[in-house]
Write an enzyme that holds these catalytic residues in place. Structure first.
Site, mmCIF file in Angstrom:
data_model
loop_
_atom_site.group_PDB
_atom_site.id
_atom_site.type_symbol
_atom_site.label_atom_id
_atom_site.label_comp_id
_atom_site.label_asym_id
_atom_site.label_seq_id
_atom_site.Cartn_x
_atom_site.Cartn_y
_atom_site.Cartn_z
ATOM 1 N N GLU A 161 17.423 -4.988 4.134
ATOM 2 C CA GLU A 161 17.690 -5.250 2.715
ATOM 3 C C GLU A 161 18.697 -4.237 2.190
ATOM 4 O OE1 GLU A 161 14.986 -4.030 -0.227
ATOM 5 O OE2 GLU A 161 14.498 -2.163 0.783
ATOM 6 N N GLY A 211 16.324 5.135 -5.184
ATOM 7 C CA GLY A 211 15.653 6.242 -5.868
ATOM 8 C C GLY A 211 16.509 7.496 -5.950
ATOM 9 N N GLU A 234 7.789 -0.270 -10.347
ATOM 10 C CA GLU A 234 8.367 0.998 -9.905
ATOM 11 C C GLU A 234 8.691 1.907 -11.087
ATOM 12 O OE1 GLU A 234 11.016 0.225 -6.174
ATOM 13 O OE2 GLU A 234 10.734 -1.653 -7.227
ATOM 14 N N ARG A 277 21.922 1.571 -1.313
ATOM 15 C CA ARG A 277 21.322 2.018 -0.045
ATOM 16 C C ARG A 277 20.952 0.793 0.778
ATOM 17 N NH1 ARG A 277 16.034 3.917 -0.965
ATOM 18 N NH2 ARG A 277 15.239 2.256 0.335
ATOM 19 N N TYR A 307 3.401 5.029 4.269
ATOM 20 C CA TYR A 307 3.957 5.235 2.941
ATOM 21 C C TYR A 307 3.130 6.163 2.075
ATOM 22 C CZ TYR A 307 7.634 2.388 4.284
ATOM 23 O OH TYR A 307 8.732 1.949 4.960
ATOM 24 N N ASN A 310 19.456 -2.012 -1.505
ATOM 25 C CA ASN A 310 18.901 -1.613 -2.799
ATOM 26 C C ASN A 310 20.051 -1.262 -3.738
ATOM 27 O OD1 ASN A 310 15.876 -1.285 -1.998
ATOM 28 N ND2 ASN A 310 17.052 -0.311 -0.376
ATOM 29 N N SER A 323 9.838 -0.606 -2.738
ATOM 30 C CA SER A 323 8.837 0.426 -2.442
ATOM 31 C C SER A 323 7.686 -0.091 -1.588
ATOM 32 C CB SER A 323 8.279 1.040 -3.728
ATOM 33 O OG SER A 323 9.304 1.658 -4.456
ATOM 34 N N ASP A 355 18.843 -0.625 4.057
ATOM 35 C CA ASP A 355 17.742 -0.298 4.975
ATOM 36 C C ASP A 355 17.879 -1.106 6.258
ATOM 37 O OD1 ASP A 355 16.752 1.376 3.025
ATOM 38 O OD2 ASP A 355 15.213 -0.012 2.333
HETATM 39 N N1 LIG Z 1 10.843 -7.143 9.815
HETATM 40 C C1 LIG Z 1 10.327 -5.927 9.834
HETATM 41 N N2 LIG Z 1 9.969 -5.344 11.004
HETATM 42 C C2 LIG Z 1 9.427 -4.102 11.027
HETATM 43 N N3 LIG Z 1 9.193 -3.357 9.940
HETATM 44 C C3 LIG Z 1 9.520 -3.880 8.745
HETATM 45 C C4 LIG Z 1 10.107 -5.182 8.629
HETATM 46 N N4 LIG Z 1 10.305 -5.425 7.325
HETATM 47 C C5 LIG Z 1 9.889 -4.336 6.655
HETATM 48 N N5 LIG Z 1 9.407 -3.402 7.502
HETATM 49 C C6 LIG Z 1 8.902 -2.070 7.134
HETATM 50 O O1 LIG Z 1 8.625 -2.059 5.740
HETATM 51 C C7 LIG Z 1 9.519 -1.174 5.045
HETATM 52 C C8 LIG Z 1 9.937 -1.781 3.717
HETATM 53 O O2 LIG Z 1 10.583 -3.013 3.941
HETATM 54 P P1 LIG Z 1 11.881 -3.453 3.137
HETATM 55 O O3 LIG Z 1 12.270 -4.808 3.626
HETATM 56 O O4 LIG Z 1 12.919 -2.381 3.220
HETATM 57 O O5 LIG Z 1 11.328 -3.633 1.651
HETATM 58 P P2 LIG Z 1 11.181 -2.627 0.410
HETATM 59 O O6 LIG Z 1 11.771 -1.303 0.805
HETATM 60 O O7 LIG Z 1 11.963 -3.302 -0.664
HETATM 61 O O8 LIG Z 1 9.748 -2.578 0.091
HETATM 62 C C9 LIG Z 1 10.670 -0.971 6.006
HETATM 63 O O9 LIG Z 1 11.308 0.255 5.770
HETATM 64 C C10 LIG Z 1 9.979 -1.024 7.355
HETATM 65 O O10 LIG Z 1 9.315 0.192 7.637
HETATM 66 MG MG LIG Z 2 13.446 -0.902 1.840
#
Ligand SMILES: Nc1ncnc2c1ncn2[C@@H]1O[C@H](COP(=O)(O)OP(=O)(O)O)[C@@H](O)[C@H]1O
Ligand SMILES: [Mg+2]
Length: 309
Positions: A272, A278, A14, A256, A217, A274, A150, A258
């Site tokens: 999760e 960002g 990142e 933050r 994304y 953070n 990310s 999520d």
């Molecule tokens: N269990 C899940 N079910 C549905 N969507 C998910 C799930 N895990 C992750 N996502 C999707 O992927 C994105 C990123 O996942 P996240 O766990 O926040 O990891 P990071 O942001 O660290 O890459 C989430 O914002 C969501 O859109």
């Molecule tokens: Mg996330």
């Protein structure tokens, strides 16, 4: 006027996001009248910090080293106060598996999951447990590395045949991987500033015709709505959960969280946290702060004042 070292860049995947966050933080610190030393974090970090002798370090790093407690540990060793969470909270946030276990222990809802390191597959035949896991979690299921951000290395497996490839992809990012129950629903984020929850932000994919995760994304294909259009009680619950996560993981300064709002059950679950979200033009924490009347410079000023050892 404070002498501030802005730590940015680094070696994580990142890096580019961090360079953007760092540049924006520097601009704000400049406007606030501080003296800035910008440091692109590398092998000479300690030497450069000694030379700069800052009163405070503003850690604008994301991902490995910068967000996982490593750089924070070095700042502790050098007795330089720094922004954001301390070492232990960084460690807990940076590893999704550790964070999820803390949440479960505290009764905070997080999607059902199983996590393994590579040794389990190579030496203990964990692959033989995949059918049982798939049955427990159902399809689609989400495969993700424990230690990335990310959306790096995250794959949705829609059937059994997709799982091995998704695991290989996730293991290419790190030693620990989780398989997680997929939540069909809305993507929410709650930023926390000094123990106060900011307005909820929703990430809305602009093309929903088919469910292509990567597309969500790509720049311009996700739109952010802040404050998210939600019933008051859902907003309150999302903010309450974010504050619980903040407490349980021991965060400081800012963070933050999520979450997902499940379409079927209406339940909120936490994905999760953070430790260093960002700070770019399009990042969620600055947007959320702005929505509550805290402009970017004020945000940076407050984060700086909260810096501790
Ligand atoms: N269990 C899940 N079910 C549905 N969507 C998910 C799930 N895990 C992750 N996502 C999707 O992927 C994105 C990123 O996942 P996240 O766990 O926040 O990891 P990071 O942001 O660290 O890459 C989430 O914002 C969501 O859109
Ligand atoms: Mg996330």
């Amino acid at each position: 006027m404070t002498r501030v070292a802005v730590l940015k860049g680094g070696r994580s995947l990142e890096r580019q996001v961090s360079l953007k966050s760092g540049a924006r933080v520097q601009d704000a610190l400049h406007r606030l009248g501080h003296k800035i030393v910008a440091i692109d974090v590398g092998h000479d970090l300690v030497q450069r910090l000694r030379e700069a002798a800052p009163e405070v370090a503003f850690v604008a790093l994301h991902g490995r080293d910068g967000e996982d407690g490593t750089v924070q540990e070095m700042l502790e060793a050098l007795a330089i106060p720094y922004t954001g969470s301390g070492v232990s909270a960084c460690i807990r946030c940076a590893d999704k598996v550790i964070a999820k276990h803390h949440m479960l222990d505290a009764g905070i809802p997080t999607p059902d999951f199983f996590a393994f390191n590579e040794t389990a597959f190579k030496e203990l035949g964990a692959a033989d447990a995949l059918p049982a896991i798939e049955q427990r979690l159902g399809f689609p299921l989400v495969v993700k590395p424990a230690g990335q951000g990310s959306a790096l290395g995250i794959k949705f497996a829609s059937a059994e045949r997709d799982v091995p490839g998704a695991l290989v992809a996730a293991f290419s990012y790190g030693d620990k991987v989780l398989l997680e129950r997929h939540v069909r629903g809305r993507d929410l984020a709650v930023s926390v500033l000094d123990g106060d929850a900011l307005p909820v932000v929703e990430a809305v994919p602009t093309e929903e015709a088919f469910y292509d995760f990567e597309a969500r994304y790509e720049i311009g294909r996700t739109q952010f709505v802040c404050p998210a259009e939600l019933p008051d009680e859902v907003t309150a619950r999302a903010q309450e959960l974010a504050l619980q996560v903040w407490d349980v993981l021991g965060c400081r300064g800012f963070a933050r969280v999520d979450l997902m709002l499940c379409h079927e059950t209406g339940e909120l679950t936490v994905l999760e946290a953070n430790a260093i979200p960002g700070m770019t033009e399009t990042s969620l924490l600055p947007q959320a702060a702005d929505a509550t009347g805290i402009g970017f410079d004020e945000l940076i000023d407050r984060i700086l004042r909260l810096a501790r050892l």
